[in-house]
Scaffold this motif. Sequence first.
Motif, PDB file in Angstrom:
ATOM      1  N   SER A   1       9.161  -8.152  -1.619  1.00  0.00           N
ATOM      2  CA  SER A   1       9.725  -8.453  -2.946  1.00  0.00           C
ATOM      3  C   SER A   1      10.833  -7.478  -3.332  1.00  0.00           C
TER       4      SER A   1
ATOM      5  N   ARG B   1       2.259  -2.729   7.105  1.00  0.00           N
ATOM      6  CA  ARG B   1       3.012  -2.410   5.894  1.00  0.00           C
ATOM      7  C   ARG B   1       3.839  -1.163   6.187  1.00  0.00           C
TER       8      ARG B   1
ATOM      9  N   HIS C   1       7.312  -0.953  -5.987  1.00  0.00           N
ATOM     10  CA  HIS C   1       6.215  -1.277  -6.901  1.00  0.00           C
ATOM     11  C   HIS C   1       4.848  -1.068  -6.234  1.00  0.00           C
ATOM     12  N   GLU C   2       4.802  -0.187  -5.245  1.00  0.00           N
ATOM     13  CA  GLU C   2       3.516   0.158  -4.611  1.00  0.00           C
ATOM     14  C   GLU C   2       3.408   1.681  -4.649  1.00  0.00           C
TER      15      GLU C   2
ATOM     16  N   CYS D   1       7.995  -3.359   0.093  1.00  0.00           N
ATOM     17  CA  CYS D   1       7.455  -4.728   0.049  1.00  0.00           C
ATOM     18  C   CYS D   1       8.595  -5.737   0.172  1.00  0.00           C
TER      19      CYS D   1
ATOM     20  N   CYS E   1      -0.055  -3.581  -4.021  1.00  0.00           N
ATOM     21  CA  CYS E   1       0.583  -4.903  -4.057  1.00  0.00           C
ATOM     22  C   CYS E   1      -0.115  -5.852  -3.094  1.00  0.00           C
TER      23      CYS E   1
HETATM   24 ZN   LIG Z   1       4.949  -6.242  -3.379  1.00  0.00          ZN
END
Ligand SMILES: [Zn+2]
Length: 337
Positions: free
Chosen positions: A43, A331, A63-64, A41, A150
Motif C-alpha cells: 500500500s 515481508r 504504516h507498520e 507494505c 498491517c
Molecule cells: Zn499495509
Amino acid sequence: MPTMRVAQISRPNGPFEIVERPIPEPGPGTVRIKVQACGVCHSDAMVKEGQWPGIQYPRVSGHEVAGVIDAVGPGVTWWQPGQRVGVGWHGGYCGHCEPCRRGQLFACTTGATTGITTDGGYAEYLVAPASAVARMPDELPPVDAAPLMCAGITTFNALRNSDARPGDVVAVLGLGGLGHLGVQYAAKMGFHAVGIARGAHKAAFARQLGAATYIDSTAQDPAAELQKLGGAKVILATATSGEAISAVEGGLAIEGTLVVVGAVPSMQVSPISLLMGNRSVKGWYSGTAIDSQDTLAFSARTGVKSLNEVYPLDRVNEAYDRMMSGKARFRVVLSMA
Ligand SMILES: [Zn+2]
Ligand SMILES: [Zn+2]
C-alpha cells in the motif's frame, strides 16, 4: 533544534530521499514515537506512485510502525513515555462523526491514515494521534511486531470476526506476505487450516505454518478439493489475482463466506452458487488500534511470526523495490537500530 532522519517522497514516482527534519513536537491528543522498525507494505505504492487522491508531498510513508513513546502531547494521560507501541494503517478516529457515533471507528470520516494523510514510520520519529496507538508486548522484538501492524492485523481480524468456529475448514488463498500469516492464525485459532497456493514445492512450507491440508492450484481444482473436505466455512483471499479468487469460490460450504483482503482490481463470482447456498462475499478492513493490540498479544502468546527481510533506513529504495518485486520472503522491514 534536534533533528531526525526521514525517508520522504517529494513527488509522485520520485525516489525516497533521506533528509534531516526537526523532530516534531506532539500536539494536543497525540504522542511522539521513537521508531524502531517499520514494515514496507504494498500500500506504500499509493504514496510512491501518487495513486491516493489528494496526497500532500513531501510525504513520509510507512504504516507498520513499532517503537517506543518518547513524548506525549497536551491532554494525553493514558499513554506515557517509555511504553512500547505500534501504529498501523488506521490513523485514529474523531469520536464524533456519524460512523464513530455508531461505533464504526474504523470508518471515521476524517479518514486519517498513517503514512498517507500524515507522515508515517519511514523515519526516526513520528507523531500519531493517541487513538491510533497499540500496546506492544515486552517480549515482541520491534522487527517482528512491525509487519503484524498491517499484514498481521488484517488476517487476524478478518478471521476472528468471521463465522468460522474451531474445527471448521478455513482456507487461506495465497501464501505470500498476508497469506503466510493467515495460515498461522487459522491454525492457532483452532480451525482446520487449508493453504492454497501455486506449486507442489509450497506444500512443506504450508504445513510448517500449520496448514493441515495443502492444495496446489496448478495441479488441482481448489474448489473441488475444498468440497471434498465438506466445503470451507471461510476462504480468506489474500491473492493478488482476481482469477485465482474466482477459482476458489466454488469451494465454499453452505453459508460459507469468501472474505477478500487482497486488493484485486476486479473478480468474478457466481450468483447461482451464492444464492443456492446462502453464501456470501465480503471485504474486510484491517482494524483499529485495539485490534492491532490484540493481534500483537495473540501473536506473541501463540508464536505467530512474520518471516521478514530486514533493511536499514538508508537502503529504503532497495527495500521498497524488493517488496514491489514480489520476491521478498515474505515481508520487508526497515530497522532504525
Ligand atoms: Zn499495509
Ligand atoms: Zn470519526
